[in-house]
Design an enzyme around this catalytic site. Structure first.
Site, PDB file in Angstrom:
ATOM      1  N   ALA A   1     -62.297  26.473  -0.824  1.00  0.00           N
ATOM      2  CA  ALA A   1     -62.400  25.727  -2.069  1.00  0.00           C
ATOM      3  C   ALA A   1     -62.954  24.331  -1.790  1.00  0.00           C
ATOM      4  CB  ALA A   1     -61.032  25.629  -2.739  1.00  0.00           C
TER       5      ALA A   1
ATOM      6  N   GLY B   1     -67.423  20.356   0.030  1.00  0.00           N
ATOM      7  CA  GLY B   1     -68.289  19.940   1.127  1.00  0.00           C
ATOM      8  C   GLY B   1     -68.701  21.115   1.991  1.00  0.00           C
TER       9      GLY B   1
ATOM     10  N   ASP C   1     -51.931  29.436   2.202  1.00  0.00           N
ATOM     11  CA  ASP C   1     -51.174  28.581   3.112  1.00  0.00           C
ATOM     12  C   ASP C   1     -51.742  28.711   4.533  1.00  0.00           C
ATOM     13  OD1 ASP C   1     -49.292  26.890   4.131  1.00  0.00           O
ATOM     14  OD2 ASP C   1     -47.668  28.360   4.176  1.00  0.00           O
TER      15      ASP C   1
ATOM     16  N   ASP D   1     -62.368  27.734   9.703  1.00  0.00           N
ATOM     17  CA  ASP D   1     -61.355  26.700   9.848  1.00  0.00           C
ATOM     18  C   ASP D   1     -61.902  25.770  10.907  1.00  0.00           C
ATOM     19  OD1 ASP D   1     -58.855  25.670   8.888  1.00  0.00           O
ATOM     20  OD2 ASP D   1     -58.067  26.007  10.891  1.00  0.00           O
TER      21      ASP D   1
ATOM     22  N   PHE E   1     -68.872  14.678   5.023  1.00  0.00           N
ATOM     23  CA  PHE E   1     -67.519  14.596   4.466  1.00  0.00           C
ATOM     24  C   PHE E   1     -66.524  14.569   5.609  1.00  0.00           C
ATOM     25  CE2 PHE E   1     -68.515  19.028   5.058  1.00  0.00           C
ATOM     26  CZ  PHE E   1     -67.330  19.643   5.411  1.00  0.00           C
TER      27      PHE E   1
ATOM     28  N   TYR F   1     -64.301  13.540   8.541  1.00  0.00           N
ATOM     29  CA  TYR F   1     -64.340  12.489   9.566  1.00  0.00           C
ATOM     30  C   TYR F   1     -65.763  12.126   9.999  1.00  0.00           C
ATOM     31  CZ  TYR F   1     -59.403  13.773   9.866  1.00  0.00           C
ATOM     32  OH  TYR F   1     -58.086  14.030   9.559  1.00  0.00           O
TER      33      TYR F   1
ATOM     34  N   ARG G   1     -70.296  23.728  13.064  1.00  0.00           N
ATOM     35  CA  ARG G   1     -70.388  24.814  12.089  1.00  0.00           C
ATOM     36  C   ARG G   1     -71.722  25.540  12.208  1.00  0.00           C
ATOM     37  NH1 ARG G   1     -68.596  22.017   8.156  1.00  0.00           N
ATOM     38  NH2 ARG G   1     -66.437  22.475   8.608  1.00  0.00           N
TER      39      ARG G   1
END
Length: 198
Positions: free
Chosen positions: A8, A11, A38, A72, A154, A156, A183
């Protein structure tokens, strides 16, 4: 190819769309609406798999057998015991903003009287398709600063200078970053997986 992104984070969604220009990348929320997952695993891989599998299972219930990708990722600072690590998005607390997370990291660095120190980004991408799970990793090394420079990107990004550069990710263009970001590196490997399984 239609790829559902189990994120969601606006960025990340924009970054994936830029990295996969020939594919239709849609956020899971466009199909399933809002949903909280979670992220309670202690590794990037564990969280990436959980997000992708959860969204895949929900889409299967709707009769949609599509490719689901999740990632992640986060920044690790060795001098801080590799924090924030998997807690990068919530370093300053649950639902913390990028600004709040950056402020906490600056506070921790200033507490140690460090203007800069080695750090690295990790990205794990999980792919779920036809009930199979695949994962790949990408890394980017450099230094984290106790100040912010630049407004591009976005998280850091304004505090991180990648190895071989003298500017932060917040100062570098998307075109430059996509050549070597954690990424991007993980996604290049993910594309190889997709080429095999599709």
């Amino acid at each position: 190819m239609k790829i559902v992104l189990a994120s969601a984070n606006k960025g990340k969604i924009e970054e994936f769309k830029k990295l996969l220009p020939n594919d239709e990348v849609v956020a899971f929320s466009d199909i399933l609406g809002k949903m909280e997952i979670d992220e309670d695993k202690d590794t990037f891989k564990g969280n990436a798999i959980k997000k992708a599998q959860t969204i895949y299972d929900e889409l299967i219930k709707k009769g949609l057998d599509v490719v689901v990708i999740s990632d992640d990722s986060g920044i690790s600072v060795p001098v801080l015991g590799n924090s924030p690590g998997v807690y990068s998005a919530r370093y300053a607390g649950f639902n913390a903003s990028d600004k709040e997370n950056n402020e906490k990291l600056k506070y921790e660095l200033n507490n140690l009287r460090l203007e800069k120190t080695p750090a690295f980004y990790t990205a794990c991408i999980a792919i779920v398709y036809k009930q199979e799970v695949y994962t790949v990793h990408g890394w980017m090394y450099g230094e984290v600063l106790n100040i912010e420079k630049g407004t591009n990107g976005f998280g850091y990004d304004p505090m991180f200078i990648p190895s071989g550069f003298d500017k932060t990710l917040g100062e570098l263009s998307d075109e430059v970053k996509k050549e070597f970001s954690h990424r991007s590196r993980a996604l290049k490997l993910a594309k190889k997986v997709l080429d095999v399984i599709l």
